[in-house]
Design a protein around this motif. Sequence first.
Motif, PDB file in Angstrom:
ATOM      1  N   ARG A 288      34.918  46.498  28.999  1.00  0.00           N
ATOM      2  CA  ARG A 288      36.001  46.283  29.964  1.00  0.00           C
ATOM      3  C   ARG A 288      36.035  44.812  30.356  1.00  0.00           C
ATOM      4  N   ALA A 289      37.236  44.231  30.382  1.00  0.00           N
ATOM      5  CA  ALA A 289      37.402  42.814  30.727  1.00  0.00           C
ATOM      6  C   ALA A 289      38.533  42.659  31.730  1.00  0.00           C
TER       7      ALA A 289
ATOM      8  N   CYS B 113      39.114  35.141  37.200  1.00  0.00           N
ATOM      9  CA  CYS B 113      39.377  36.500  36.725  1.00  0.00           C
ATOM     10  C   CYS B 113      40.011  37.315  37.842  1.00  0.00           C
TER      11      CYS B 113
ATOM     12  N   THR C 124      42.673  44.888  34.420  1.00  0.00           N
ATOM     13  CA  THR C 124      41.592  45.055  33.445  1.00  0.00           C
ATOM     14  C   THR C 124      42.099  45.732  32.165  1.00  0.00           C
TER      15      THR C 124
ATOM     16  N   THR D 248      40.333  48.054  28.982  1.00  0.00           N
ATOM     17  CA  THR D 248      39.153  48.730  28.426  1.00  0.00           C
ATOM     18  C   THR D 248      39.432  49.047  26.962  1.00  0.00           C
TER      19      THR D 248
ATOM     20  N   SER E 123      42.490  39.599  28.703  1.00  0.00           N
ATOM     21  CA  SER E 123      41.595  40.752  28.880  1.00  0.00           C
ATOM     22  C   SER E 123      41.465  41.514  27.564  1.00  0.00           C
TER      23      SER E 123
ATOM     24  N   ALA F  92      39.093  39.613  25.128  1.00  0.00           N
ATOM     25  CA  ALA F  92      37.723  39.580  25.663  1.00  0.00           C
ATOM     26  C   ALA F  92      37.066  40.943  25.458  1.00  0.00           C
ATOM     27  N   ALA F  93      37.780  42.023  25.831  1.00  0.00           N
ATOM     28  CA  ALA F  93      37.206  43.366  25.672  1.00  0.00           C
ATOM     29  C   ALA F  93      37.002  43.692  24.193  1.00  0.00           C
TER      30      ALA F  93
ATOM     31  N   SER G 226      37.515  34.959  30.157  1.00  0.00           N
ATOM     32  CA  SER G 226      37.283  36.282  30.753  1.00  0.00           C
ATOM     33  C   SER G 226      35.882  36.798  30.449  1.00  0.00           C
ATOM     34  N   ILE G 227      35.189  36.203  29.489  1.00  0.00           N
ATOM     35  CA  ILE G 227      33.851  36.703  29.124  1.00  0.00           C
ATOM     36  C   ILE G 227      32.843  36.465  30.263  1.00  0.00           C
TER      37      ILE G 227
ATOM     38  N   THR H   8      33.008  40.281  31.442  1.00  0.00           N
ATOM     39  CA  THR H   8      33.289  41.353  30.488  1.00  0.00           C
ATOM     40  C   THR H   8      31.989  42.124  30.246  1.00  0.00           C
TER      41      THR H   8
END
Length: 323
Positions: free
Chosen positions: A6-7, A35, A40, A42, A104, A107-108, A140-141, A315
Amino acid sequence: MKATARACANQGLIKYWGKTEESGRLPSNDSISVCLDRLTTTTTVEFSPEYAHDTVRINGAPAGDHRVTRHLDLVRAMAKSTLKARVDSQNGFPAAVGFASSASGFAALSLAAASAIGLNLSQVELTRLARRGSGSASRSIPGGFSELKAGNDEEAVAIQLASPESVDLRTVVVVVGEAPKKTPSSEGMRITTETSPMFRARLEYLPKALDDMRAALRSGDPAEVARLAEVDTLNMHATMLTSQPSLIYWTAETVAVMHDVRAMREDGIPAYFSIDAGQNPFVNVPAPHAEAARRRLEQLPVVRSTFLCAPGGPTELVDPPLF
Ligand code: DP6
């Protein structure tokens, strides 16, 4: 061979706009973002010899997204694997809010795919991988307030500058329209770097803008962070507006919100707007004033909905999987 991550999406505070190299997504300038905890994505990824090809579903619908497949190719190359994958991705906010979820999303995807295929990447290595999906995804990480460095592939990584709790900032995400933007960021950046006479001036202005933002984050001053993000918004949009063809991401509704935010300040609410490459503004405000700012924005006839966000975390791997 399955993992779920999830990010959070993020908002540019000192914005990334321009690349020195397209294919590696190498940014022209350092950028800083926050962020957003309520926006978010996922994503579950499974690699399996049973899959004949990659399949991607976003918010339940099949997506023929070549950027996702290309990103999986990068992960496979790193792991020296030829396994195909199933990817399911779900945004934690209504798709209709009109926010591009590439930050997001990539990143996710990066964390879920790397974990599913058994790569043991450090956080910095993950930011490099995420950047190659979408520059802003890199930030986002690490989560919180983070910075993506410009430079070559080795150097262009993201680090956290300040934790989510260390600056008492809130962001009202203001939805004024749901239509997707006409010019995607990647194309817009290319047009700006090639044609805007203001682009060079922006590069000269940026080192001090970045230093000022780093200092505001160090001292934990939310009003100053918000103010500097508004200054940088106008600077970046000046390069967009003066591109050929010109890039006008604002609509009449966006501009109405900008004026109302300025009027709020005259009424004692220290709120500041910030706009990425789209029509929907963010309104940044110190936490004690967030509810007042949000109530006022919701009374504007041009505003369809709002989301009040706090700074979000990194993340992370999560359970349960989406399939
Ligand atoms: C205006 O990360 O979407 O939001 O690397 O081409 O995928 P690509 O671009 P992207 O650009 C985001 C630009 C921005 C400013 C910012 O987030 O800093």
